[in-house]
Design an enzyme around this catalytic site. Structure first.
Site, PDB file in Angstrom:
ATOM      1  N   LYS A 142       0.833  -1.206   0.000  1.00  0.00           N
ATOM      2  CA  LYS A 142       0.000   0.000   0.000  1.00  0.00           C
ATOM      3  C   LYS A 142       0.866   1.254   0.000  1.00  0.00           C
ATOM      4  CE  LYS A 142      -4.111  -1.629   2.515  1.00  0.00           C
ATOM      5  NZ  LYS A 142      -4.934  -1.358   3.713  1.00  0.00           N
ATOM      6  N   LYS A 177      -2.179  -0.541 -12.630  1.00  0.00           N
ATOM      7  CA  LYS A 177      -3.173  -0.622 -11.553  1.00  0.00           C
ATOM      8  C   LYS A 177      -3.431   0.759 -10.957  1.00  0.00           C
ATOM      9  CE  LYS A 177      -4.114  -2.706  -7.056  1.00  0.00           C
ATOM     10  NZ  LYS A 177      -3.600  -3.520  -5.949  1.00  0.00           N
ATOM     11  N   ASP A 212      -6.436  -9.288  -5.602  1.00  0.00           N
ATOM     12  CA  ASP A 212      -6.075  -8.850  -6.955  1.00  0.00           C
ATOM     13  C   ASP A 212      -6.100  -9.966  -8.003  1.00  0.00           C
ATOM     14  OD1 ASP A 212      -5.827  -6.301  -5.987  1.00  0.00           O
ATOM     15  OD2 ASP A 212      -3.652  -6.155  -6.225  1.00  0.00           O
ATOM     16  N   ASP A 263      -8.831   2.124   4.856  1.00  0.00           N
ATOM     17  CA  ASP A 263      -9.349   0.778   5.016  1.00  0.00           C
ATOM     18  C   ASP A 263     -10.027   0.443   3.701  1.00  0.00           C
ATOM     19  OD1 ASP A 263      -9.553  -1.618   6.388  1.00  0.00           O
ATOM     20  OD2 ASP A 263     -11.480  -1.121   7.289  1.00  0.00           O
ATOM     21  N   THR A 264      -9.836  -0.775   3.258  1.00  0.00           N
ATOM     22  CA  THR A 264     -10.354  -1.203   1.968  1.00  0.00           C
ATOM     23  C   THR A 264     -11.119  -2.494   2.131  1.00  0.00           C
ATOM     24  OG1 THR A 264      -8.566  -0.151   0.732  1.00  0.00           O
ATOM     25  CG2 THR A 264      -9.689  -1.982  -0.354  1.00  0.00           C
TER      26      THR A 264
END
Length: 194
Positions: free
Chosen positions: A12, A172, A152, A68-69
């Protein structure tokens, strides 16, 4: 401008530095000597990103942002969502998470999903500032690609034929959920310093 990114995730951090470029100095938790696990006990992406950012700001007194994902799958009523990283258990294993996701979708023809990122910035304004990024796509039946992380290898973004894991970091970052949220953050910071 110097900002701490409240995450221990090197992938990240690399993504965010790549999107922001050299305009803003993004420092890591290690740079401020924060080695503890940040709390993530809230039930929403917004709550978790706010909790992490406030923890760093309160304990280390440095302006920071946290994210946060979640992967939100239509056929699973938005699951795994806020629990995406620990979908298959607290050990947070991406392969196990993907295996459980594919198992739970095995009889579904609706493979629509979205990645959603929420970033919370604290320490620059009186109140926290939130930024959101969403990318729609679908979950494929088998993993493809070796780049990226998390889900992913099974997520193909809308309008594309390759998974995030089959794309380069640069590709990406042109379209990812995190890149969208980070671009909003970067634009906000640029406008704030003008």
């Amino acid at each position: 401008m110097r900002l701490c990114f409240a995450s221990n995730n090197k992938h990240k951090l690399e993504e965010i530095r790549n999107v922001v470029g050299g305009k803003i100095d993004i420092i890591s938790l290690a740079d401020i000597k924060c080695y503890e696990e940040l709390p993530e006990t809230r039930t929403t992406l917004e709550g978790n990103s706010l909790q992490k950012a406030e923890y760093v700001y309160d304990h280390f007194h440095v302006a920071c942002f946290a994210d946060d994902t979640g992967l939100e799958v239509d056929a699973l009523n938005g699951a795994p969502g806020v629990y995406s990283a620990r979908y298959a258990g607290e050990h947070r294993n991406s392969d196990d998470n993907i295996a459980l996701l594919l198992q739970n979708l095995r009889n579904d023809t609706n493979r629509r999903a979205q990645f959603r990122t929420v970033i919370t910035l604290v320490g620059l304004e009186a109140e926290p500032v939130f930024f959101e990024g969403i990318i729609r796509g679908e979950i494929i039946h088998d993993k493809k690609g070796i780049s990226g992380f998390g889900y992913d290898p099974v997520f193909v973004p809308e309008g594309h034929s390759r998974t995030f894991a089959e794309m380069t970091l640069e590709e990406k970052n042109q379209l990812s959920h995190r890149a969208i949220a980070v671009k909003k953050l970067a634009e906000y910071l640029r406008n704030r310093t003008v």
